[in-house]
Design a protein around this motif. Structure first.
Motif, PDB file in Angstrom:
ATOM      1  N   PHE A 235       0.734  -1.249   0.100  1.00 41.00           N
ATOM      2  CA  PHE A 235       0.071   0.007  -0.012  1.00 41.00           C
ATOM      3  C   PHE A 235       0.878   1.309  -0.147  1.00 41.00           C
ATOM      4  N   ARG A 236       2.083   1.172   0.640  1.00 39.88           N
ATOM      5  CA  ARG A 236       2.878   2.488   0.805  1.00 39.88           C
ATOM      6  C   ARG A 236       3.406   2.659  -0.723  1.00 39.88           C
ATOM      7  N   ARG A 237       3.758   1.661  -1.363  1.00 40.45           N
ATOM      8  CA  ARG A 237       4.193   1.893  -2.802  1.00 40.45           C
ATOM      9  C   ARG A 237       3.097   2.345  -3.579  1.00 40.45           C
ATOM     10  N   GLN A 238       1.974   1.720  -3.549  1.00 37.87           N
ATOM     11  CA  GLN A 238       0.709   2.298  -4.215  1.00 37.87           C
ATOM     12  C   GLN A 238       0.557   3.663  -3.987  1.00 37.87           C
ATOM     13  N   GLU A 239       0.636   4.022  -2.892  1.00 40.21           N
ATOM     14  CA  GLU A 239       0.248   5.539  -2.288  1.00 40.21           C
ATOM     15  C   GLU A 239       1.137   6.549  -2.952  1.00 40.21           C
ATOM     16  N   GLN A 240       2.469   5.900  -3.124  1.00 37.53           N
ATOM     17  CA  GLN A 240       3.700   6.965  -3.503  1.00 37.53           C
ATOM     18  C   GLN A 240       3.488   6.816  -5.059  1.00 37.53           C
ATOM     19  N   PHE A 241       3.237   5.762  -5.632  1.00 38.34           N
ATOM     20  CA  PHE A 241       3.126   5.879  -6.947  1.00 38.34           C
ATOM     21  C   PHE A 241       1.835   6.775  -7.318  1.00 38.34           C
ATOM     22  N   VAL A 242       0.719   6.607  -6.687  1.00 41.85           N
ATOM     23  CA  VAL A 242      -0.376   7.343  -7.067  1.00 41.85           C
ATOM     24  C   VAL A 242      -0.066   9.007  -6.942  1.00 41.85           C
ATOM     25  N   HIS A 243       0.649   9.297  -5.714  1.00 38.00           N
ATOM     26  CA  HIS A 243       0.925  10.435  -5.562  1.00 38.00           C
ATOM     27  C   HIS A 243       2.222  11.237  -6.495  1.00 38.00           C
ATOM     28  N   ASP A 244       3.144  10.172  -6.905  1.00 38.89           N
ATOM     29  CA  ASP A 244       4.012  10.818  -7.852  1.00 38.89           C
ATOM     30  C   ASP A 244       3.258  11.091  -9.363  1.00 38.89           C
ATOM     31  N   ALA A 245       2.497   9.995  -9.685  1.00 33.37           N
ATOM     32  CA  ALA A 245       1.771   9.999 -11.007  1.00 33.37           C
ATOM     33  C   ALA A 245       1.040  11.093 -11.087  1.00 33.37           C
ATOM     34  N   SER A 246      -0.020  11.548  -9.835  1.00 33.56           N
ATOM     35  CA  SER A 246      -0.676  12.582  -9.982  1.00 33.56           C
ATOM     36  C   SER A 246      -0.187  13.974 -10.031  1.00 33.56           C
ATOM     37  N   GLN A 248       2.946  14.225 -11.711  1.00 38.89           N
ATOM     38  CA  GLN A 248       3.451  14.183 -12.991  1.00 38.89           C
ATOM     39  C   GLN A 248       2.551  14.546 -14.184  1.00 38.89           C
ATOM     40  N   LEU A 249       0.933  13.905 -13.597  1.00 36.35           N
ATOM     41  CA  LEU A 249       0.049  14.242 -14.451  1.00 36.35           C
ATOM     42  C   LEU A 249      -0.598  15.468 -14.713  1.00 36.35           C
ATOM     43  N   ARG A 250      -0.667  16.264 -13.563  1.00 37.71           N
ATOM     44  CA  ARG A 250      -1.073  17.596 -13.426  1.00 37.71           C
ATOM     45  C   ARG A 250      -0.387  18.514 -14.022  1.00 37.71           C
ATOM     46  N   THR A 251       0.864  18.454 -14.062  1.00 45.58           N
ATOM     47  CA  THR A 251       1.588  19.543 -14.731  1.00 45.58           C
ATOM     48  C   THR A 251       1.564  19.419 -16.060  1.00 45.58           C
ATOM     49  N   PRO A 252       1.829  18.356 -16.723  1.00 44.13           N
ATOM     50  CA  PRO A 252       1.443  18.465 -18.376  1.00 44.13           C
ATOM     51  C   PRO A 252       0.063  18.838 -18.654  1.00 44.13           C
ATOM     52  N   LEU A 253      -0.903  18.299 -17.959  1.00 47.27           N
ATOM     53  CA  LEU A 253      -2.283  18.717 -18.346  1.00 47.27           C
ATOM     54  C   LEU A 253      -2.706  20.093 -18.257  1.00 47.27           C
ATOM     55  N   THR A 254      -1.976  20.689 -17.293  1.00 45.77           N
ATOM     56  CA  THR A 254      -2.097  22.190 -16.995  1.00 45.77           C
ATOM     57  C   THR A 254      -1.480  23.006 -18.215  1.00 45.77           C
ATOM     58  N   ALA A 255      -0.159  22.275 -18.473  1.00 43.42           N
ATOM     59  CA  ALA A 255       0.388  23.190 -19.820  1.00 43.42           C
ATOM     60  C   ALA A 255      -0.416  22.864 -20.964  1.00 43.42           C
ATOM     61  N   VAL A 256      -0.750  21.592 -21.126  1.00 47.51           N
ATOM     62  CA  VAL A 256      -1.480  21.497 -22.581  1.00 47.51           C
ATOM     63  C   VAL A 256      -2.915  22.290 -22.560  1.00 47.51           C
TER      64      VAL A 256
END
Length: 458
Positions: A235-246, A248-256
């Protein structure tokens, strides 16, 4: 659990006590019966020899006096009968008892004296001993002694009472020893159950103690701890992955999105501007999808308490009525106040916000109603609309992730709302039911939430 283990062991202890006590009681009765039989058989044999000497030496007066003295001393009447069953001597002139007939027949047949069987406390008050009077097979008479059994039966009862006291003391000692022993055996199970319950409510760092109890149960606690550590790490790895992915996704989505918005002044045709607006809308939907995925992938249930419906909703009825009026819906609310209602993850108001919003946005109806009432051990909240509703197959799939009805494909949404609501309610032991059409008749959909009622402090 300790009491149940002792209750399971009690039949075994009782069986063991019975296996010891029954032979012990039999041995006590046999010992007293044998002692009495040996004494009286010896007396009968001695008097039989004296009777034979008296019959041949004509010294009956002395013998009769000895028999009378014996009868008075031991309370045992004595008779001497010849082969024709004529009474030659009877203490106090008493008649020959009918119960001695079989014993007399055996003595006249030359059989040695005996006392039949074991004397039990519920047995006869007297038995008879008969000895043949004669030489070898020449039996001329029989000497009969009535043997009272009261003292023997009392002695047997006393012996049984002492044995019962000893067995009861042993039983008490066994239970007294079994109590701490069972607690020692079950201690790892209790700590394991407590740790499992803490993990179930979201405390993934909970561990079971493995320093007490039998080696097998300590090993079980160690296995559970390794499993809990593995789950926590996952679960800790899952949380970290989701946190990092979010991030990473928010920045390019905002830029686009900014880049697409900046294209608007460069567009010269209506078709181009329409395409640009559609692209912005799609990017907004992607942003909402990312946020919904973050909410849907929370690492396990969150421990929550009980809430009062008035405090949990915080005047949400007015906001729902305003939202309904803005979309041309009629709205009604009848929520009975109640306390001790299990609060879903994220709060009761957030769950109902989602259901009311779904009804206003997706139902295609004209009215929405919210009701709440206390049931049998739970609190039931219903959000009902008079729209198009769902088919049975659609209602069964509606709480799946990313599922959307074919009728709603062109309506903004992520398909995660009902799934999040169901998970939040299920985390606290509740349930979500979708009923379409309503049981009372008509059209539309009823979203029914059942939440447990909890005692104060639970």
């Amino acid at each position: 659990m300790t009491r149940r283990l002792i209750l399971l062991a009690l039949p075994l202890l009782l069986t063991l006590m019975a296996a010891i006590g029954i032979p012990w009681a039999t041995a006590i009765a046999e010992r007293h019966s044998t002692a009495l039989a040996n004494d009286r058989i010896a007396d009968a044999t001695r008097f039989a020899m004296a009777t034979l000497h008296s019959l041949t030496a004509d010294n009956g007066v002395r013998l009769e006096r000895e028999l009378d003295d014996y009868a008075e001393l031991f309370g045992s009447p004595v008779w001497v009968v010849d082969r024709e069953r004529e009474v030659l001597h009877a203490h106090g002139g008493g008649a020959l008892p009918a119960g001695a007939s079989g014993t007399i027949d055996a003595a006249l047949a030359g059989q040695l004296p005996q006392v039949g069987g074991v004397l039990w406390p519920w047995g006869p008050d007297a038995v008879y001993v008969a000895a043949p009077v004669g030489i070898d097979s020449q039996v001329t008479a029989a000497l009969v002694i009535e043997v009272p059994t009261t003292r023997v039966k009392d002695a047997v009862l006393e012996g049984w009472l002492r044995a019962a006291v000893v067995l009861a003391a042993a039983m008490t000692a066994a239970v007294w020893i079994l109590w701490p022993l069972s607690r020692w055996v079950l201690k790892p199970i209790r700590t394991l159950a407590a740790a499992a319950n803490r993990v179930a409510v979201g405390e993934l760092g909970a561990r079971a103690r493995g320093d007490a109890g039998p080696p097998e149960l300590r090993a079980l606690a160690g296995t559970f701890n390794r499993m809990a550590h593995s789950v926590q790490d996952t679960f800790r790895r899952q949380e970290q992955f989701v946190h990092d992915a979010s991030h990473q996704l928010r920045t390019p989505l905002t830029a686009v999105r900014l880049a697409v918005e900046n294209l608007e002044p460069e567009l010269t045709t209506d078709d181009g501007r329409e395409i640009q607006r559609e692209a912005v809308q799609e990017l907004d939907r992607m942003g909402a999808l990312v946020e919904s995925m973050l909410a849907a992938t929370q690492a396990g249930p969150v421990a929550t308490g009980a809430v009062d419906t008035s405090a949990g909703l915080g005047g949400r009825e007015e906001l729902w009525a305003a939202a309904a009026a803005a979309r041309g819906f009629g709205f009604s609310a009848a929520i009975e106040p109640a306390s001790g209602v299990a609060e879903p993850t994220g709060g009761l108001a957030q769950v109902l916000d989602e259901l009311v919003e779904n009804a206003l946005r997706l139902s295609g109806g004209t009215r929405v109603g919210v009701t709440g009432r206390s049931g049998r051990g739970d609190y039931v909240i219903e959000v009902a609309d008079d729209g198009r509703g769902l088919s049975p197959a659609e209602a069964a799939q509606a709480t799946g992730r990313f599922w959307r009805s074919p009728a709603h494909q062109n309506i903004p949404g992520t398909g995660l709302g009902l799934q999040i609501v169901e998970q939040s309610v299920r985390d606290v032991g509740g349930s979500l039911e979708l009923e379409s059409p309503p049981a009372g008749g008509g059209t539309g959909l009823v979203a029914r939430i059942r939440l447990p009622l909890r005692a104060p402090g639970a």
